[in-house]
Structure formats: C-alpha cells, structure tokens
Design a protein around this motif. Structure first.
Motif, short mmCIF file in Angstrom:
data_model
loop_
_atom_site.label_atom_id
_atom_site.label_comp_id
_atom_site.label_asym_id
_atom_site.label_seq_id
_atom_site.Cartn_x
_atom_site.Cartn_y
_atom_site.Cartn_z
N TRP A 163 -9.13 -2.26 -10.24
CA TRP A 163 -9.73 -2.85 -8.83
C TRP A 163 -8.62 -3.33 -7.99
CZ3 TRP A 163 -9.09 -7.90 -6.85
CH2 TRP A 163 -9.52 -8.07 -5.51
N VAL A 215 0.85 -1.28 -0.01
CA VAL A 215 0.06 0.16 0.02
C VAL A 215 1.03 1.38 -0.10
CG1 VAL A 215 -1.73 1.29 1.40
CG2 VAL A 215 -2.01 -1.16 1.17
N TYR A 259 -2.27 -12.17 -5.61
CA TYR A 259 -3.09 -11.69 -6.81
C TYR A 259 -2.55 -12.38 -8.11
CZ TYR A 259 -5.43 -8.81 -10.37
OH TYR A 259 -6.45 -8.38 -11.36
N ASP A 304 -6.51 -0.25 -7.06
CA ASP A 304 -7.32 0.73 -5.96
C ASP A 304 -7.36 -0.02 -4.59
OD1 ASP A 304 -9.45 2.77 -5.69
OD2 ASP A 304 -10.71 0.90 -4.87
N GLN A 305 -7.03 -1.16 -4.44
CA GLN A 305 -6.86 -1.79 -3.20
C GLN A 305 -5.34 -1.47 -2.52
OE1 GLN A 305 -9.48 -3.96 -2.01
NE2 GLN A 305 -10.22 -2.79 -3.60
N PRO A 352 -8.54 4.05 -1.20
CA PRO A 352 -9.20 3.37 -2.20
C PRO A 352 -10.70 3.80 -2.56
CG PRO A 352 -8.08 2.03 -0.35
CD PRO A 352 -8.03 3.47 0.11
N ARG A 364 -15.25 -5.44 -7.21
CA ARG A 364 -14.60 -6.35 -8.17
C ARG A 364 -15.06 -6.85 -9.03
NH1 ARG A 364 -11.48 -12.10 -5.59
NH2 ARG A 364 -9.88 -12.25 -7.25
#
Length: 715
Positions: free
Chosen positions: A165, A14, A91, A168-169, A174, A179
């Motif tokens: 998405w 982040v 991810y 954005d996390q 955010p 999603r």
C-alpha cells in the motif's frame, strides 16, 4: 500541467512512470563495483543482482510468470517503485527504530513474493485489480494467511503487505489498493497467539561436543596433514587433463595406446576406470594423458577390443605420480593419490578449511564467505624478535547501513580484526593456494572441481551445508577403512550441522575459560564483558534464553566448584581472611557440589536464579589470587547496574568482596618469587617495578597470615 503532474513534480518521493526498456534498477542504486547485468522493465524475469554486493548472498531473480496476468502490470509497477523508491519519513516514523526507507535485495525479493501470493489469492476470487482489495479482503486474507505461520513471521508478513500500500502511493499510477486495517487498528489482533513463552528467539543449538570433537579432528587433519598431497594431486590431474585435451591422433599415439593398454587387458589386469553416474567406465582421459593418444583414439580402441566390459568387471585405479606425505597414526593415509579422487578431495579440503575457520574464529558464515586471499598477512616480528600475532582483516554485513540508514549489501570492514590462532592461519593458507591472489577464499569459480556452473561470488550457505554433510560421510567411511572407530562423527541430536552452529559452539567453550568472557568480547566484538550485561542479546538469543543461558549454566557450575574448593580447603585446616570471609563460608556451606552430573535443560533457569543471589555467589579469580563473594554494592570493579557478577578483569585491592585462604597466600609468595627472578635479569627501571610488585604481593600474603581465622571462629 495537471494537478496530478504538479503534485508529482513537487513530491520527490513519487517516481515517474517507467518505460518498457527502463532498467529494473536505476543507476543511482547500483554500487560502482557491481557489474551484474541489469534487467529491463518489460522482461519476464527481473534479476536482483545489481542490488547485491555481498559475495555470500545468492543472485536471486523475480519471475513474473508466477503473478496472475490481470494483476501483473499493477504488481510490476509497485515492485519497480519499491526497488527504486524510498518510503516517506512520515510513514517510517510509525514503524519503529528498525524501519528503513529501503531494504536489501533479498528482502525486496521476499516482499515481492509475498505480494505475488496475495495476487494469486485475489485472482482465485476473480478480483482483477489491486484496487479491488478492500478492507474486507484484507481481513479475509489475514485470517487465511497468518494462521499458517508463527507470530513473528506473521508480523513480518504484515509489514511486507503494508508496504504494498505504501509504495503504491508513491507510484506514477496508483492502483488504489486499500490501506490494510492493521495499520490503523494495530497489528496484535491480527497475529496468531504466541506458541511459547520465549517466542522470537533464535533456536540455533550449539553443536554436540561428541560431534564437534571428531569433526574438528578430521577438518584439521585435512588442513595440516592431507593438504599438500591433495593440492599436488589436483595439480597433476589438471596437467593430465590438459595433456589429454591437447593430444592429436597419430599413428605413433595409436601404437603407444595399443602397446600400453592391450597387454593389461589380455593379462586380466584391472583396467584404469572411473564411475560416471554409477556406471563403471574406462578412464579415457587418464589413459589418453599417459599414452599421448587422443580421446577419439581411446574410444575406438575401447570399442574395438571390448575393453568397456573388462573395465566394468575389473575396474582398476588411476594412480598419480605424486608422493604421499600425509599420515594417519604414523602410516601413509593413501598408497597413492588417484586421478578420480582428486576432485572430491579438493572439495573436502575446501570444506575442512571452512569448518576450521567457522569454529576457531567465531565468524558469522557471511564473514567467512567474504574473506579474500591476503586477508591474514604474516605479521612483522616484534621488537624483542618474537613472532607477532596473525590478524584477519574482513568485512561484516549484519546491521551495516549506509549514510541514509539503509541496509548496505556490500557490508563494511570490521573495525576490530579477528585474532587468528595457528590452525586458522593454516586453513587460510590452504585456501589461498586454491584461489588466485585477491580472490574470495571460497570463490565459487575456483571451488567447483567437477562441473562449472558459472555462479558468482562465494559458495552459498546451502552449498556449504551440503558439503559439510558430504565431508562427514567421507570422514566416517575413511574412519571405518582406517580402523578409527573412535573418530567416527555421530549424528547430532539437534539436527543438521548448520553453519551458524559453529559460532554458537565456540562461545559455549570459550566462556568457561579463565578470562574467557573478555576473550569473547574482544573476538566477537559485541558480546558481554560481564556475565549478566546482556548487551548482546540479539546475538545470544536461543531457545532457553539464548547463549546467555548456556553461560549462566557454565558460570553457575564454576561458582559451585569454587564453593566446593573453599569447603575442602577449610576442612583441611586452612584459615580464611578478607572482609567477605564470613559470607563466603556461609555461601560455601549452602552451595551444592556438582561432580559429573548431567545438566538438564531445565537447569538454565535455576542457574540464572542461583547467580542472582547477591552476596553469596563465589567467583574464583586466579589472576588476582582470591575469591570474590560478589555483592554488588561493595564491588570496586564498577559492575553494570543490576549485574550479578564482578568484572573479574578489573579486580581492585581493598574491595569488600575479597576472600583468601592459606593456599592463596602461598600462591602470592610463589608469584612474588617469580617476579624477583625476572627482576634479576631485567633492566634497572623494569627490575625496580617488578620488585615493587613482588613486595606488594608478599605484603598481601602477610596481611592474610595476620588476619586469617579458622572457620570455627567465623561461623
């Protein structure tokens, strides 16, 4: 500290919130050699140049005016996070082996443009926050957006939208965008139906031979015949232009100008002229350089005596005082080199050298764009005094990744240098005369001869494509003027002459030559070394099963030729020997002869099926002086599993696929005699080895003579 702040401190993926003056690209993502200016977060235009180190890639920019104002701040933050952040490994694990935590600059731009398209779609529906993009909106957008494109493109779009998405996390604030449903349900149901059975393949066609032949003739003519004249003319033009710019207005220069120009006008002699935006004008720079007058003096004389009208009615040439050495059919190709034509000819000379490099090396366009002066040094003489080979040391860019597995825009040095034949070396030497030492051979700064735009790096693909089209037009006009109708370059039936088509065309021609597949494997660095080991399907993919389909067609025709020659020899009374003789005769009897027939597109699949007939396809091996009736289980050359062709460069004695005729026996003895001649002039140990090899060849021929039979005895 808040819970959110603690999570951000712990979660290294982040990013912190950028300030208005924060750089668009953080310093850790800019390579040391990249000096392009960086944008700031608050700017309306973001440059991607700090992420681009490939000289052949355009320095793209992102214009935020194209994003609706209500969604702009959220999109900016997501885009900045993508530029400077990395996707989580958890991810990526669900994305396949090609997934990367960071993509290249141009791909990032394409992704953000896709995000902007979504933003405009949301704005049209009065949705002012990305958080308002719920599952219902995702499904509606997918129905509308994905039906417009192919299935493969739709799959790429889905990945780019899903990344919105995902990033954005990772942002400091955010937006809460939902999603996309294809992330949980699978993407197949959202994609359009495949339109062809071979979807996803590269549809680039090789150049038509009727186009490639004269195109290469003109390109090499420029490099070999015209280069000295053009470079000399350009140097003289630059000298004259500098003189004209430096001239000062004096009484003497005014007198010299009138003395030189006015008699020509009064006598009705054509005045030196040029064309500016289709308007014929007096060649003021040229006249100023020859007379010593200033530009302003030339303009005043032209206006005072009405010379503009005379020049428009009777435009004359602007000959340069340089010799013309180039020839076409033994005659000088120009009466004189012209001041006005020098820039155009320089542009065509650079294009001709580029065409030569693209076709006669097999390089990808980006690799040619990345070549620098000095990339092909003259080799040191070999021990025996012969000249060594010229090698091209270059960078390659496709699929190059850094230590973290992410795309590396700068590429890397190719481990295996390119082998350069004489025309390629000539083309490089010409380009080296056009740019400074160490500079890119296709440097934009040194290949803009009529206007300076200040673009960085090498000439881009779009520019080179346009220049090739212009070169073709020039060559066709010149062919008409020179009476060379047989050297006109026709229009290619498959469309424009794209840069990538040269590489495909070279593969088509090389593969048919003896040892051609080995040459392709060495030169291209990754092409298959046996006909059906499709290790390079990524490169070879084209319509109709890719370059392999072309190779299959050519190989099938070659195999048919081999069978036809065997039939002819047997019909002429020659005997046949070898463990596969009976199979070979059966195959030859059932293989059709192909002589001068047009091969239709549908033949590619038939060729592949033809080659898959294990045991009854005949491969000529002129190096081993035999025919291979290839049967996979018998082969001693250790072919790959499932291979339908031998490793012809690794043919071994005693193989159960061997077939020889009386012609082969005769050629074996002739080669043995040649080795004996070499042995007579070679040092002792070498002479002994040569004679041993000669004896072995004669023994092989003798074995044929003692075991060979007429066809009737074997069928």
């Amino acid at each position: 500290m808040t819970a959110v702040g603690a999570a951000a401190e712990i979660d290294t993926y982040v990013l912190a919130m950028p300030a208005p003056d924060s750089p668009v690209v953080l310093p850790e993502w800019i390579s040391p050699g990249n000096t392009h200016p960086n944008s700031h977060y608050q700017d309306a235009i973001w440059s991607m140049a700090p992420l681009i180190d490939n000289p052949g890639t355009g320095l793209v920019k992102l214009h935020w005016k194209n994003c609706p104002e209500p969604l702009r701040d959220q999109m900016k933050l997501a885009a900045w996070t993508m530029i400077n952040g990395e996707l989580r490994p958890t991810y990526l694990q669900t994305r396949g082996v090609q997934a990367r935590s960071r993509s290249g600059g141009p791909e990032r731009l394409s992704t953000r443009l896709e995000w902007m398209r979504l933003a405009r779609w949301l704005h049209e529906r009065q949705i002012t926050s990305l958080g308002g993009c719920t599952e219902m909106e995702w499904r509606a957008y997918a129905r509308e957006r994905l039906h417009q494109v192919s299935r493969d493109t739709a799959a790429i779009i889905c990945v780019r939208l899903a990344n919105l998405w995902a990033f954005d996390q990772l942002s400091a604030r955010p937006s809460g965008i939902t999603r996309p449903p294809w992330e949980t349900e699978g993407v197949d149901d959202f994609l359009p139906a495949a339109r062809t059975a071979v979807g996803g393949e590269n549809t680039t066609e090789p150049l038509d031979p009727l186009v490639l032949g004269p195109l290469l003739v003109w390109a090499m003519r420029f490099v070999d015949e015209f280069a000295d004249d053009i470079l000399a003319a350009w140097a003289e033009r630059c000298r004259l232009a500098a003189l004209a710019a430096a001239n000062k207005a004096t009484r003497a220069s005014w007198a010299a100008l009138e003395e030189w120009l006015l008699p020509m006008a009064r006598a009705g002699t054509p005045l030196p002229a040029n064309s500016v935006k289709s308007e014929i004008r007096v060649a003021r720079t040229y006249i100023a350089a020859l007379t010593g007058a200033s530009h302003s003096q030339v303009s005043r004389v032209v206006d005072r005596y009405g010379l503009a009208e005379i020049a428009a009615a009777q435009p004359g040439p602007c000959p340069l005082r340089v010799s013309v050495t180039g020839r076409i059919n033994g005659e000088p190709w120009r009466e004189h080199m012209d001041f006005n034509e020098a820039a155009e000819l320089m542009r065509h000379l650079g294009t001709a050298a580029t065409i030569t490099l693209l076709y006669l090396t097999g390089m990808r366009p980006q690799e040619v764009q990345g070549l620098r002066a000095g990339c092909c040094p003259d080799p040191d003489p070999a021990v025996d005094g012969t000249e060594g080979r010229h090698l091209i040391h270059s960078h390659h860019y496709k699929n190059v990744t850094d230590d973290d597995g992410n795309h590396s825009s700068a590429g890397e040095v190719r481990q295996v240098p390119w082998d350069a034949i004489a025309p390629v070396v000539h083309a490089i030497r010409v380009l080296e005369r056009m740019v400074p030492d160490g500079e890119l051979l296709l440097s934009t700064a040194h290949h803009e001869f009529q206007a300076r735009h200040g673009h960085a790096g090498a000439l881009k693909k779009s520019t080179l494509t346009l220049r090739i089209e212009s070169f073709v037009d020039w060559a066709n006009r010149e062919a008409e003027v020179q009476g060379l109708s047989d050297q006109m370059i026709p229009e290619d039936p498959h469309g424009a002459i794209g840069l990538s088509r040269f590489r495909r065309s070279l593969a088509w021609h090389v593969a048919r030559r003896p040892g051609g597949l080995v040459a392709l494997a060495i030169q291209y660095g990754h092409m298959r070394t046996v006909l059906d080991a499709r290790t390079s399907s990524g490169y070879g993919a084209r319509s109709r099963r890719g370059i392999h389909a072309i190779l299959d067609v050519e190989t099938a025709l070659a195999a048919a030729d081999t069978a036809a020659r065997l039939r002819d020899r047997v019909a002429a009374g020659e005997k046949v020997s070898g463990p596969a003789a009976r199979r070979a005769l059966t195959a030859a009897a059932h293989t059709p002869r192909f002589e001068g027939r047009i091969v239709p597109r549908t033949f590619a699949r038939k060729a592949s099926a033809f080659l898959a007939r294990d045991g009854i396809v005949l491969y000529d091996n002129p190096d081993a002086l035999l025919i291979c009736a290839f049967k996979h289980d018998n082969a001693l050359c250790e072919p790959e599993p499932g291979a339908t062709a031998p490793r012809q460069y690794d043919c071994r004695p005693g193989c159960g696929n061997t077939v020889r005729t009386d012609t082969h026996a005769r050629l074996l003895r002739e080669r043995a005699d040649e080795l004996d001649q070499f042995a007579a002039h070679a040092p002792g140990p070498v002479s002994k080895r040569l004679r041993t090899n000669a004896d072995r060849l004669r023994e092989t021929a003798d074995t044929h003579d003692s075991t060979a039979h007429f066809a009737e005895a074997l069928t």
